[in-house]
Design a protein around this motif. Structure first.
Motif, PDB file in Angstrom:
ATOM      1  N   GLU A 291     -12.081   9.223   3.687  1.00  0.00           N
ATOM      2  CA  GLU A 291     -12.601   7.933   4.152  1.00  0.00           C
ATOM      3  C   GLU A 291     -12.824   7.957   5.662  1.00  0.00           C
ATOM      4  O   GLU A 291     -13.792   7.386   6.170  1.00  0.00           O
TER       5      GLU A 291
ATOM      6  N   LEU B 126      -0.437   5.507  -7.447  1.00  0.00           N
ATOM      7  CA  LEU B 126      -1.867   5.461  -7.745  1.00  0.00           C
ATOM      8  C   LEU B 126      -2.665   5.680  -6.464  1.00  0.00           C
ATOM      9  O   LEU B 126      -2.783   4.788  -5.638  1.00  0.00           O
ATOM     10  N   ARG B 127      -3.168   6.887  -6.310  1.00  0.00           N
ATOM     11  CA  ARG B 127      -3.936   7.201  -5.119  1.00  0.00           C
ATOM     12  C   ARG B 127      -5.349   7.617  -5.543  1.00  0.00           C
ATOM     13  O   ARG B 127      -5.608   8.768  -5.850  1.00  0.00           O
ATOM     14  N   LYS B 128      -6.261   6.656  -5.546  1.00  0.00           N
ATOM     15  CA  LYS B 128      -7.619   6.916  -6.020  1.00  0.00           C
ATOM     16  C   LYS B 128      -8.495   7.565  -4.954  1.00  0.00           C
ATOM     17  O   LYS B 128      -9.392   8.330  -5.262  1.00  0.00           O
ATOM     18  N   LYS B 129      -8.226   7.214  -3.689  1.00  0.00           N
ATOM     19  CA  LYS B 129      -9.044   7.728  -2.599  1.00  0.00           C
ATOM     20  C   LYS B 129      -8.166   8.460  -1.593  1.00  0.00           C
ATOM     21  O   LYS B 129      -6.958   8.259  -1.532  1.00  0.00           O
ATOM     22  N   ASN B 130      -8.805   9.306  -0.795  1.00  0.00           N
ATOM     23  CA  ASN B 130      -8.106  10.090   0.206  1.00  0.00           C
ATOM     24  C   ASN B 130      -8.460   9.560   1.594  1.00  0.00           C
ATOM     25  O   ASN B 130      -9.632   9.454   1.950  1.00  0.00           O
TER      26      ASN B 130
ATOM     27  N   HIS C  58       0.826  -1.212   0.000  1.00  0.00           N
ATOM     28  CA  HIS C  58       0.000   0.000   0.000  1.00  0.00           C
ATOM     29  C   HIS C  58       0.860   1.262   0.000  1.00  0.00           C
ATOM     30  O   HIS C  58       0.472   2.281  -0.573  1.00  0.00           O
TER      31      HIS C  58
ATOM     32  N   ASN D 285      -1.271   6.942   3.085  1.00  0.00           N
ATOM     33  CA  ASN D 285      -2.660   7.142   2.669  1.00  0.00           C
ATOM     34  C   ASN D 285      -3.401   5.820   2.462  1.00  0.00           C
ATOM     35  O   ASN D 285      -4.451   5.564   3.059  1.00  0.00           O
ATOM     36  N   ASP D 286      -2.847   4.958   1.599  1.00  0.00           N
ATOM     37  CA  ASP D 286      -3.532   3.705   1.278  1.00  0.00           C
ATOM     38  C   ASP D 286      -3.456   2.694   2.423  1.00  0.00           C
ATOM     39  O   ASP D 286      -4.329   1.829   2.557  1.00  0.00           O
TER      40      ASP D 286
ATOM     41  N   LYS E  63       1.956   1.667  -3.509  1.00  0.00           N
ATOM     42  CA  LYS E  63       0.790   2.077  -4.291  1.00  0.00           C
ATOM     43  C   LYS E  63       0.514   3.569  -4.148  1.00  0.00           C
ATOM     44  O   LYS E  63       0.122   4.247  -5.110  1.00  0.00           O
ATOM     45  N   SER E  64       0.716   4.105  -2.918  1.00  0.00           N
ATOM     46  CA  SER E  64       0.443   5.522  -2.673  1.00  0.00           C
ATOM     47  C   SER E  64       1.344   6.444  -3.496  1.00  0.00           C
ATOM     48  O   SER E  64       0.984   7.582  -3.790  1.00  0.00           O
TER      49      SER E  64
END
Length: 403
Positions: free
Chosen positions: A34, A26-30, A19, A277-278, A22-23
Motif C-alpha cells: 500500500e 486477518l491480514r488481507k493487504k500488505n 487494527h 500492518n493494518d 485484526k492483524s
C-alpha cells in the motif's frame, strides 16, 4: 475552564487497537504494498525505524563508492548523526540556509571532492522551488539522501518527498503524521541496488515486549494529554520544566538526552513491526484528510501572526506536510517564548531539532550562524486535533505580543 493545551499528541487512536488485533487473524493487504502504491514506486522497503533506514543507506553507499564522508547540516536529531557513524560514515557539518531550511548550497559546493560519499538534506520547511534547485545543482556530483521523517505525504512537482533523489528515508513513530507506533521505510532509486538490498535483507522479528512498551506510552499520552485531564496535568508540567526533572523531560524531549553509544542499538537489527500492518494501512488512508485539516489551521496562524514578530513560511501547496506550523521568531528566543506561553496555559514545543555541532564541540562557530539562529528562534505551533481555532487565535495573540 478547559483552556489549557499541549503540543503532545499522537495520531494513534482507539480504533488502531482493533487494527492490531485484526492483524493477528486477518491480514488481507500488505502495508508495504500500500505504501509503494501511495508513493508511486516499488522501491520502498519497511524498516524498524527511520534511523535504521538511514543506517542501511549509508552502508550501501560506502560499499558502492568506497567513500565515507557524508555532509549534513548540524540542525537535526542526534539519532541521524549516530546512524551515519554506526554505519561507518564520517560526518562533516555544513551550515543550513535559514531561508530554505536546506543545507547551504554554496558551502556544500566548496566541500565536495573525490572523497565525498553523500549529502543528507533534511526537509524542514523548504519549498518545491528550493528542493528542485538543490537537486538539479548536485545531481551526478554526489549521492543525495532525503530525510523525509517529518514530511511524509509532502510533494514537489507531484512526486513525494523522500523519492526525489538517490535515496530517502521515512519515520512512522508515535508523533508522526503516518503513525505505526514505531517503524520507517527506505527508498532506493536505482533498481539493481534496491533489488540487492531486499535480497540480502535479514532482520530479527520485532520484539513483542517493545510493542507492549510502545502501547503503554500511547495509553499514557492519551490519558494525561487529552484536553480534559490536561487542565490539571499542566501544572505538573510547569513543575517539571522549572525543576528540570530530567527523567520526565527525557520522555518529552528525547533529542536533548540522546547520547552516542559505542554499540549499535538492537533496534537496527529488527524488522518492521508487522503487528502494525493494518494500523499503517488505515492511517495511510487518512493522510490526505489529516493534511487538509492541518493546512487550514496553519493558514489561520499565518494570517493572524504579525510579520513584525515572526518570519512565516507559507508552505501550503503540498510541499510541506505541516506536522506543525513553523515560524522563526524575530524578537525573542524560543525558550523564552515557551515560558510566556506556558504561563498562559499553552505548552508549545521549545526545541525542534538541535545543533549537533555545538553539542559535540561545546563551542560556537561562526560558520554555522544560520544553524544557531534557527535553533534559537524557530517555533513549532501545534496543528493537531486537540487544537481548536479558538486556541490558534489565543496563541497567535500571545505571539503578537513579542514585540
Amino acid at each position: 475552564m478547559f483552556s489549557k493545551r499541549t503540543r503532545l499528541y499522537t495520531n494513534f487512536n482507539l480504533l488502531n487497537f482493533f487494527h492490531i488485533i485484526k492483524s493477528f487473524f486477518l491480514r488481507k493487504k500488505n502495508f508495504q504494498n500500500e505504501l509503494q502504491n501511495y508513493l508511486g514506486t516499488n522501491n520502498i522497503s519497511l524498516t524498524s525505524q527511520g534511523r535504521s533506514a538511514l543506517y542501511e543507506i549509508i552502508k550501501i553507499i560506502i560499499k558502492k563508492k568506497n567513500k565515507r564522508i557524508f555532509f549534513i547540516a548540524p540542525y537535526t536529531i542526534p539519532a541521524v548523526i549516530h546512524a551515519i557513524k554506526y554505519a561507518g560514515g564520517e560526518v562533516v557539518y555544513i551550515d543550513l540556509d535559514k531561508s530554505t531550511g536546506l543545507i547551504d548550497e554554496d558551502k556544500l559546493e566548496t566541500k565536495i571532492d573525490k572523497n565525498s560519499a553523500g549529502v543528507i538534506i533534511t526537509h524542514l520547511y523548504s519549498s518545491s522551488i528550493h528542493i528542485e534547485k538543490f537537486l538539479e545543482r548536485f545531481k551526478n556530483k554526489i549521492s543525495i539522501i532525503e530525510d523525509a521523517a517529518i514530511n511524509f505525504g509532502a510533494k514537489s512537482n507531484d512526486k513525494y518527498l523522500g523519492t526525489l533523489a538517490d535515496y530517502g528515508f521515512f519515520s512512522f513513530n508515535i508523533v508522526k503524521n503516518l503513525n505505526t507506533l514505531n517503524g520507517g521505510a527506505i527508498y532506493i532509486k536505482d533498481n539493481q541496488t534496491f533489488h540487492e538490498y531486499v535480497t540480502k535483507k535479514k532482520h530479527d522479528k520485532f520484539p513483542a515486549l517493545n510493542t507492549i512498551n510502545l502501547l503503554i506510552t500511547i495509553i499514557i499520552l492519551k490519558l494525561f494529554f487529552n484536553n480534559t485531564i490536561y487542565q490539571l496535568f499542566h501544572y505538573f508540567l510547569v513543575i517539571v520544566y522549572k525543576k528540570k526533572i530530567n527523567f520526565i523531560l527525557k520522555k518529552i524531549y528525547p533529542i536533548l538526552f540522546h547520547n552516542y553509544e559505542e554499540e549499535i542499538p538492537k533496534t537496527y537489527s529488527y524488522d518492521f513491526n508487522w503487528i502494525m500492518n493494518d494500523v499503517g494501512i488505515y492511517n495511510l488512508k487518512k493522510i490526505e484528510k489529516d493534511f487538509h485539516e492541518r493546512r487550514n489551521k496553519a493558514m489561520i496562524y499565518s494570517k493572524l501572526i504579525n510579520n513584525q514578530v515572526a518570519i512565516k513560511y507559507d508552505r501550503f501547496s503540498n510541499d510541506n506536510a505541516l506536522l506543525e506550523y513553523t515560524i522563526i521568531l524575530k524578537n525573542i528566543d524560543n525558550q523564552k517564548a515557551h515560558v510566556k506561553l506556558m504561563e498562559e496555559g499553552y505548552d508549545i514545543r521549545h526545541t525542534w531539532y538541535i545543533n549537533n555541532y555545538s553539542k559535540e564541540k561545546n563551542e560556537k562557530n561562526e560558520n554555522f550562524n544560520d544553524t544557531y539562529l534557527v535553533e534559537n528562534k524557530i517555533f513549532c505551533l501545534p496543528l493537531h486535533n486537540n487544537i481548536s481555532e479558538k486556541d490558534i487565535h489565543k496563541i497567535s495573540s500571545i505571539i503578537n505580543s513579542f514585540v
